[in-house]
Design a protein around this motif. Structure first.
Motif, short mmCIF file in Angstrom:
data_model
loop_
_atom_site.label_atom_id
_atom_site.label_comp_id
_atom_site.label_asym_id
_atom_site.label_seq_id
_atom_site.Cartn_x
_atom_site.Cartn_y
_atom_site.Cartn_z
N ILE A 38 9.00 23.30 62.19
CA ILE A 38 9.05 24.77 62.09
C ILE A 38 10.44 25.21 61.63
O ILE A 38 10.58 26.13 60.80
CB ILE A 38 8.69 25.42 63.43
N LYS A 48 11.35 27.32 58.22
CA LYS A 48 12.20 28.52 58.14
C LYS A 48 13.41 28.28 57.24
O LYS A 48 13.81 29.18 56.49
CB LYS A 48 12.64 28.93 59.55
N ASN A 54 11.69 41.10 57.50
CA ASN A 54 10.46 41.33 58.26
C ASN A 54 9.67 40.04 58.46
O ASN A 54 9.03 39.86 59.51
CB ASN A 54 9.60 42.37 57.55
N VAL A 55 9.70 39.15 57.48
CA VAL A 55 9.00 37.88 57.63
C VAL A 55 9.60 37.06 58.77
O VAL A 55 8.88 36.50 59.60
CB VAL A 55 9.05 37.08 56.31
N PHE A 56 10.93 37.02 58.85
CA PHE A 56 11.57 36.25 59.91
C PHE A 56 11.44 36.94 61.26
O PHE A 56 11.33 36.26 62.29
CB PHE A 56 13.05 36.02 59.57
N CYS A 57 11.44 38.26 61.27
CA CYS A 57 11.35 38.98 62.55
C CYS A 57 9.92 39.00 63.10
O CYS A 57 9.70 38.74 64.29
CB CYS A 57 11.85 40.41 62.38
N PHE A 58 8.96 39.31 62.23
CA PHE A 58 7.60 39.57 62.70
C PHE A 58 6.58 38.59 62.13
O PHE A 58 5.39 38.73 62.41
CB PHE A 58 7.18 41.00 62.33
N LYS A 59 7.06 37.62 61.33
CA LYS A 59 6.17 36.65 60.68
C LYS A 59 5.09 37.39 59.89
O LYS A 59 5.43 38.25 59.09
CB LYS A 59 5.60 35.69 61.72
N LEU A 60 3.82 37.10 60.11
CA LEU A 60 2.76 37.79 59.37
C LEU A 60 2.02 38.80 60.25
O LEU A 60 0.85 39.12 59.99
CB LEU A 60 1.77 36.76 58.80
N ASP A 61 2.70 39.30 61.27
CA ASP A 61 2.13 40.35 62.12
C ASP A 61 2.37 41.69 61.43
O ASP A 61 3.37 42.37 61.66
CB ASP A 61 2.80 40.31 63.49
N TRP A 65 5.06 45.00 61.36
CA TRP A 65 5.74 45.48 60.15
C TRP A 65 5.66 47.00 60.06
O TRP A 65 6.65 47.67 59.76
CB TRP A 65 5.10 44.86 58.91
#
Length: 293
Positions: free
Chosen positions: A146, A150, A197-204, A208
């Motif tokens: 993982i 990243k 946003n990808v690193f903070c919330f991934k695909l949620d 977003w």
């Protein structure tokens, strides 16, 4: 022979002098196009990005050291060797490139804590990339895929962002200020916002929508870029806008090959150690890996 004064729209020729270590990368740059008189020569940027990509795909201090020693030997005797084979001559002439590859493998192997496939910690250091990345070095790609995922996305983001910044610098040098304002500036803001946003919330995507960074760093710059291109380039600008968006996302995703090749390199190394009798000394067990797969 007649000489005429230059016209107003004539572009002056470019003369670029590169060092011996930049020459292999200069050929890569020239294959895409020769930098014009008012453009920054990206060869140095290409060299560092190549080192970064190769190093993390082949990150092992021992393997890098072997590569470096072999390349230094080839470089020291290349002027004394007369070969007829085009393939061997190509390898000899590229010795400076391989030296850089060896150095990058050693440095990235230090971040991975690997020497010939064995987990080691020579300098006993701990490097942590802060939030939102949360990547802690040293780590082994097989032990923490993982983190490698990243890291691959982060490398891709830095690489793509650097290209956009070079585009901005070239537009400023060519006094294309309006194009600089409506294209690379909102583009880099939007891209940084997406990566954040990808690193903070991934695909949620619900998270977003609740983040102000989506509207300030993604949607607002996107609207500025879209409206600016429509105003200046009309329908062609709309097509270029969507092409830029698609290529930016696809190019970033393509950097996952760093993770794939890094894992492949680690797996092959540990397979050799395991079947060669050295696997017991390594913290990796191929049998456990296969049984858990």
């Amino acid at each position: 022979m007649e000489f005429s004064p230059p016209e107003h729209d004539d572009k002056p020729p470019s003369l670029i002098n590169r060092s011996i270590f930049l020459e292999p990368f200069g050929r890569i740059v020239d294959s895409f196009g020769f930098p014009s008189y008012n453009e920054i020569d990206p060869t140095l940027f290409v060299m560092f990005s190549f080192m970064l990509l190769f190093g993390f795909m082949f990150g092992d201090m021992g393997h890098g050291l072997i590569l470096l020693i072999a390349d230094l030997i080839i470089y020291s005797i290349k002027d004394k060797i007369d070969v007829n084979s085009d393939l061997i001559r190509y390898v000899i002439n590229g010795s400076t490139l391989y030296i850089i590859c060896g150095v990058s493998s050693i440095l990235c192997g230090l971040l991975f804590g690997e020497f010939l496939g064995y987990k080691i910690d020579i300098f006993n250091f701990n490097l942590i990339l802060p939030y939102p990345f949360n990547i802690s070095f040293p780590f082994r790609p097989l032990d923490n895929p993982i983190a490698m995922l990243k890291l691959s996305i982060l490398i891709g983001a830095v690489h793509v962002s650097s290209g956009i910044i070079l585009n901005l610098a070239n537009k400023i040098l060519n006094k294309e200020y309006i194009k600089a304002v409506i294209e690379p500036i909102p583009w880099i803001c939007m891209y940084i916002g997406i990566i954040y946003n990808v690193f903070c919330f991934k695909l949620d995507f619900a998270a977003w929508l609740g983040s102000p960074t989506l509207y300030m760093l993604v949607i607002l710059p996107m609207c500025i870029m879209l409206l600016g291109k429509l105003y200046i380039e009309r329908q062609e600008g709309l097509i270029q806008f969507f092409e830029s968006m698609i290529s930016t996302v696809s190019n970033t995703v393509s950097y996952l090959r760093i993770m794939a090749l890094s894992l492949s390199h680690s797996i092959l190394t540990h397979m050799i150690l395991e079947f060669g009798g050295g696997g017991l000394a390594s913290s990796f067990s191929w049998r456990n890996f296969c049984s858990n797969a």
